[in-house]
Motif scaffolding. Structure first.
Motif, PDB file in Angstrom:
ATOM      1  N   GLU A 140      22.244  74.748 -20.179  1.00 29.17           N
ATOM      2  CA  GLU A 140      23.648  74.914 -19.778  1.00 29.17           C
ATOM      3  C   GLU A 140      23.849  76.242 -19.056  1.00 29.17           C
ATOM      4  N   LEU A 141      23.132  77.283 -19.467  1.00 25.91           N
ATOM      5  CA  LEU A 141      23.221  78.553 -18.751  1.00 25.91           C
ATOM      6  C   LEU A 141      22.733  78.413 -17.314  1.00 25.91           C
ATOM      7  N   HIS A 142      21.829  77.470 -17.071  1.00 27.21           N
ATOM      8  CA  HIS A 142      21.345  77.211 -15.706  1.00 27.21           C
ATOM      9  C   HIS A 142      22.272  76.276 -14.929  1.00 27.21           C
ATOM     10  N   GLY A 143      23.367  75.864 -15.541  1.00 25.63           N
ATOM     11  CA  GLY A 143      24.292  74.950 -14.877  1.00 25.63           C
ATOM     12  C   GLY A 143      23.861  73.501 -14.946  1.00 25.63           C
ATOM     13  N   GLY A 144      22.947  73.175 -15.843  1.00 28.20           N
ATOM     14  CA  GLY A 144      22.471  71.804 -15.969  1.00 28.20           C
ATOM     15  C   GLY A 144      22.870  71.185 -17.284  1.00 28.20           C
ATOM     16  N   ARG A 145      22.207  70.069 -17.597  1.00 23.49           N
ATOM     17  CA  ARG A 145      22.470  69.392 -18.866  1.00 23.49           C
ATOM     18  C   ARG A 145      21.191  68.729 -19.347  1.00 23.49           C
ATOM     19  N   VAL A 146      21.124  68.447 -20.644  1.00 22.03           N
ATOM     20  CA  VAL A 146      19.967  67.809 -21.247  1.00 22.03           C
ATOM     21  C   VAL A 146      20.453  66.624 -22.065  1.00 22.03           C
ATOM     22  N   GLU A 147      19.714  65.527 -22.032  1.00 20.56           N
ATOM     23  CA  GLU A 147      20.108  64.310 -22.723  1.00 20.56           C
ATOM     24  C   GLU A 147      18.928  63.795 -23.534  1.00 20.56           C
ATOM     25  N   ALA A 148      19.236  63.083 -24.614  1.00 15.68           N
ATOM     26  CA  ALA A 148      18.216  62.481 -25.474  1.00 15.68           C
ATOM     27  C   ALA A 148      18.367  60.969 -25.433  1.00 15.68           C
ATOM     28  N   PHE A 149      17.247  60.268 -25.392  1.00 13.94           N
ATOM     29  CA  PHE A 149      17.232  58.806 -25.356  1.00 13.94           C
ATOM     30  C   PHE A 149      16.203  58.303 -26.357  1.00 13.94           C
ATOM     31  N   SER A 150      16.509  57.194 -27.000  1.00 18.71           N
ATOM     32  CA  SER A 150      15.577  56.553 -27.908  1.00 18.71           C
ATOM     33  C   SER A 150      16.056  55.130 -28.171  1.00 18.71           C
ATOM     34  N   GLU A 151      15.101  54.217 -28.306  1.00 17.08           N
ATOM     35  CA  GLU A 151      15.432  52.834 -28.634  1.00 17.08           C
ATOM     36  C   GLU A 151      15.491  52.598 -30.130  1.00 17.08           C
ATOM     37  N   GLY A 152      15.311  53.649 -30.915  1.00 14.73           N
ATOM     38  CA  GLY A 152      15.442  53.518 -32.353  1.00 14.73           C
ATOM     39  C   GLY A 152      14.220  54.037 -33.074  1.00 14.73           C
ATOM     40  N   PRO A 153      14.228  54.039 -34.404  1.00 14.94           N
ATOM     41  CA  PRO A 153      13.097  54.528 -35.191  1.00 14.94           C
ATOM     42  C   PRO A 153      11.804  53.796 -34.849  1.00 14.94           C
ATOM     43  N   GLY A 154      10.740  54.566 -34.691  1.00 16.63           N
ATOM     44  CA  GLY A 154       9.438  54.001 -34.386  1.00 16.63           C
ATOM     45  C   GLY A 154       9.244  53.611 -32.935  1.00 16.63           C
ATOM     46  N   ARG A 155      10.255  53.850 -32.084  1.00 15.20           N
ATOM     47  CA  ARG A 155      10.182  53.427 -30.681  1.00 15.20           C
ATOM     48  C   ARG A 155      10.027  54.608 -29.731  1.00 15.20           C
ATOM     49  N   GLY A 156       9.766  55.783 -30.254  1.00 17.78           N
ATOM     50  CA  GLY A 156       9.611  56.946 -29.401  1.00 17.78           C
ATOM     51  C   GLY A 156      10.942  57.500 -28.931  1.00 17.78           C
ATOM     52  N   SER A 157      10.867  58.599 -28.178  1.00 16.42           N
ATOM     53  CA  SER A 157      12.093  59.240 -27.674  1.00 16.42           C
ATOM     54  C   SER A 157      11.789  59.914 -26.343  1.00 16.42           C
ATOM     55  N   GLU A 158      12.841  60.271 -25.632  1.00 19.45           N
ATOM     56  CA  GLU A 158      12.697  60.961 -24.359  1.00 19.45           C
ATOM     57  C   GLU A 158      13.828  61.965 -24.217  1.00 19.45           C
ATOM     58  N   PHE A 159      13.485  63.156 -23.727  1.00 17.75           N
ATOM     59  CA  PHE A 159      14.464  64.193 -23.454  1.00 17.75           C
ATOM     60  C   PHE A 159      14.405  64.499 -21.961  1.00 17.75           C
ATOM     61  N   VAL A 160      15.578  64.489 -21.329  1.00 17.14           N
ATOM     62  CA  VAL A 160      15.650  64.645 -19.879  1.00 17.14           C
ATOM     63  C   VAL A 160      16.519  65.852 -19.557  1.00 17.14           C
ATOM     64  N   VAL A 161      15.959  66.792 -18.807  1.00 20.17           N
ATOM     65  CA  VAL A 161      16.680  67.981 -18.356  1.00 20.17           C
ATOM     66  C   VAL A 161      17.046  67.785 -16.887  1.00 20.17           C
ATOM     67  N   ARG A 162      18.297  68.018 -16.559  1.00 15.82           N
ATOM     68  CA  ARG A 162      18.763  67.880 -15.180  1.00 15.82           C
ATOM     69  C   ARG A 162      19.349  69.220 -14.724  1.00 15.82           C
ATOM     70  N   LEU A 163      18.773  69.750 -13.633  1.00 11.80           N
ATOM     71  CA  LEU A 163      19.224  71.018 -13.070  1.00 11.80           C
ATOM     72  C   LEU A 163      19.688  70.800 -11.637  1.00 11.80           C
ATOM     73  N   PRO A 164      20.611  71.644 -11.153  1.00  7.59           N
ATOM     74  CA  PRO A 164      21.031  71.521  -9.754  1.00  7.59           C
ATOM     75  C   PRO A 164      19.831  71.705  -8.804  1.00  7.59           C
ATOM     76  N   ARG A 165      19.660  70.791  -7.910  1.00 14.63           N
ATOM     77  CA  ARG A 165      18.516  70.821  -6.980  1.00 14.63           C
ATOM     78  C   ARG A 165      18.868  71.660  -5.762  1.00 14.63           C
ATOM     79  N   ILE A 166      17.873  72.394  -5.238  1.00 18.31           N
ATOM     80  CA  ILE A 166      18.065  73.198  -4.035  1.00 18.31           C
ATOM     81  C   ILE A 166      16.983  72.821  -3.021  1.00 18.31           C
ATOM     82  N   PRO A 167      17.197  73.145  -1.749  1.00 17.26           N
ATOM     83  CA  PRO A 167      16.161  72.860  -0.746  1.00 17.26           C
ATOM     84  C   PRO A 167      14.915  73.688  -1.030  1.00 17.26           C
ATOM     85  N   PRO A 168      13.748  73.209  -0.602  1.00 16.16           N
ATOM     86  CA  PRO A 168      12.504  73.966  -0.829  1.00 16.16           C
ATOM     87  C   PRO A 168      12.593  75.356  -0.217  1.00 16.16           C
ATOM     88  N   ALA A 169      12.113  76.352  -0.971  1.00 19.26           N
ATOM     89  CA  ALA A 169      12.157  77.731  -0.487  1.00 19.26           C
ATOM     90  C   ALA A 169      11.050  78.016   0.507  1.00 19.26           C
TER      91      ALA A 169
END
Length: 562
Positions: free
Chosen positions: A514-543
């Motif tokens: 959040e300090l970087h101006g982004g957000r993070v989300e958690a996803f899972s299909e339930g117990p025993g099905r694994g999980s995923e964490f996704v970080v989204r940051l503002p994208r900039i053109p290549p330096a």
């Protein structure tokens, strides 16, 4: 309840007031000597029962008996009338106490209308019915005149309850609330205006302008509404009583909009009008009082909320300071312990048991150090002490480096790590970004069984730079998903502490993202099905120019590929 020594004096005073008001009322009787269209004693009796209690009923009974026996009728008829008047007051007081909030009946508009229904329209039928029936049975009234006498009696009692009961109750209840000096001039102007308008509308003032026949009674309402809005209800009730007195006097003199009818009919019409005005003004005042109370309660709630917020902020600061102090204090013994373990490595026994014991101590000390670092970082983020040093970063390179650094510690020996990174740029703090990736990977390792797979992906989605960490671990229950980044939340596997940790790593991830101006989300299909964490940051053109070809790199017990 009244004190016993004051009770006789109260009864005497109420008896005298009732008799005087009753004699004045019966002086305006036209259809029968005992039935008047103007009957203030009903309001006096009701106000006394509401403010002083039901114990004062003997004074009402005695007053009604004396008024009637000294005017017309026999002892029997006077007793019947007195019983009806007393029962009327008791029933009205009971209904108002039970359903209209008693002496607070004029604080809310809905209670004002309940008061009017129970005290004026319903209870007054008891006195009218018993009184007229007593006169007819005693031979002092013709049965053929029953309906006319009954209507006069009922309307007289009803108007007395609507005009005089609110006045007396409000003045007895609020007599300790004086007017402020700044409003004395306004009060004087209001009273003078009401008096002049009353004399003009009901007197002979308008006859000089040829306006006597026009229905101008509505001119009486503006000053009464003025009183209800600007002052307390007791002032408005007083003005209604004064206006009623002026109107009665002028109507009896043959002036005003109701003077064209007979004297009794004119007074009945006038009392209906004044009773309606009284209900309207008192209810308007109740609405204003409700608004004032609501605003006052809102202000009080706002003050309490601000105080609670300040207290919570102070407690939060104290907590952050304590966590920071605790973290710094823990660093010293941890450093001493790790130094002692290093000494034992050099001089201690080298058998397998000793080596494993020292290895376990070193591992746990490292783990404790990481927990302390996380606690300190959370305290710093919460207090706003962390300042990011952001620069354009190729997230593919940064994430690959973070994975390699963690792999060099041997943390991935029992897992399959799959990294797929495409060049994508974001403005970020390199050290804090590494911390985010390390915490997500550590979390995945912690909750994935040996032999499980951890997938790391880096790529771009429209205007976002995305970092994803997925695992085939224990998964997340649906009810915990919305709270995964909250500090207190611990799942079942966390509660038993089998995996270790305080659960602060994910909280720190969210704060840093959040300090970087982004957000993070958690996803899972339930117990025993694994999980995923996704970080989204503002994208900039290549330096700078870079090969845009996708990069595939696998670290762990699977061969590397490109």
């Amino acid at each position: 309840m009244l004190a016993d020594r004051k009770y006789p004096l109260t009864l005497a005073a109420l008896f005298g007031l009732y008799v005087v008001a009753g004699k004045l009322g019966l002086s305006l009787a036209f259809v029968h000597a005992s039935a008047s269209p103007v009957w203030p004693p009903t309001g006096i009796a009701l106000a006394a029962l509401l403010t002083l209690g039901y114990r004062v009923w003997p004074a009402i009974f005695a007053g009604a008996f004396v008024v009637n026996i000294s005017t017309a009728g026999s002892v029997a008829t006077s007793l019947g009338i007195a019983a009806g008047n007393t029962l009327e007051g008791l029933l009205a007081a009971f209904f108002v106490d039970r359903y209209a909030n008693g002496t607070r009946a004029f604080d809310r508009s809905q209670d004002v209308f309940k008061f009017a229904g129970f005290a004026a329209l319903l209870s007054s039928t008891v006195s009218a019915t018993i009184g007229v029936a007593s006169l007819a049975l005693g031979g002092y009234a013709a049965w053929g005149d029953f309906d006319q006498i009954w209507l006069t009696w009922w309307l007289g009692d009803a108007s007395g309850a609507l005009i005089f009961a609110p006045l007396l109750v409000l003045w007895v209840r609020d007599w300790r609330s004086p007017l402020s000096r700044g409003r004395l001039l306004e009060v004087t102007a209001l009273w003078c205006t009401t008096t002049l308008i009353g004399l003009a509308v009901f007197g002979e003032g308008l006859s000089h302008f040829g306006l006597m026949t026009l229905p101008l009674t509505f001119l009486c309402t503006p000053p009464l509404v003025w009183a209800a809005v600007r002052f307390r209800q007791r002032e408005a009730a007083m003005l209604v009583a004064i206006l009623s007195g002026i109107a009665i006097w002028e109507t009896l003199r043959g002036f005003g909009p109701f003077a064209s009818a007979t004297a009794n009919e004119a007074l009945l019409l006038l009392q209906i009008f004044m009773g309606t005005v009284s209900v309207m003004v008192i209810s308007a005042g109740a609405l204003v009082e409700e608004r004032r109370r609501a605003e006052q309660e809102h202000e009080e709630l706002l003050v309490r909320a601000q105080a609670a917020r300040a207290e919570a902020e102070a407690a939060n600061r104290a907590k952050d300071e304590f966590v920071a102090m605790l973290g710094h204090e823990l660093r010293n013994p941890l450093a001493a312990i790790i130094s002692a373990v290093s000494v034992l490595d050099r001089i201690g026994q080298q058998d397998d048991v000793a080596v494993r014991a020292r290895g376990a101590i070193r591992h746990q000390i490292t783990h404790l150090g990481r927990l302390v670092d996380d606690l300190l970082d959370i305290a710093h983020v919460t207090s706003g002490d962390i300042v990011l040093t952001c620069e354009p970063l190729n997230l593919a390179t940064s994430v690959q480096r973070s994975v390699s650094n963690l792999a060099s510690t041997g943390r991935f020996e029992r897992h399959i790590i799959d990294v797929r990174a495409e060049p994508v740029w974001a403005n970020a703090d390199l050290s804090r970004l590494n911390q985010v990736v390390a915490n997500l990977l550590t979390n995945a390792i912690k909750y994935t069984s040996p032999g499980g797979m951890i997938r790391v992906r880096v790529g771009g989605e429209q205007d976002q730079a995305v970092i994803g960490v997925a695992d085939t671990g224990i998964g997340i229950p649906p009810n915990l998903l919305p709270h995964m980044f909250d500090l207190p939340v611990q799942g079942e596997r966390r509660l038993n502490r089998a995996q270790g940790g305080l659960g602060v790593g994910l909280t720190l991830v969210r704060r840093l993202v959040e300090l970087h101006g982004g957000r993070v989300e958690a996803f899972s299909e339930g117990p025993g099905r694994g999980s995923e964490f996704v970080v989204r940051l503002p994208r900039i053109p290549p330096a700078k120019a870079i090969d845009s070809q996708s990069v595939l790199r696998v670290v762990g017990n699977v061969s590397s590929a490109r």
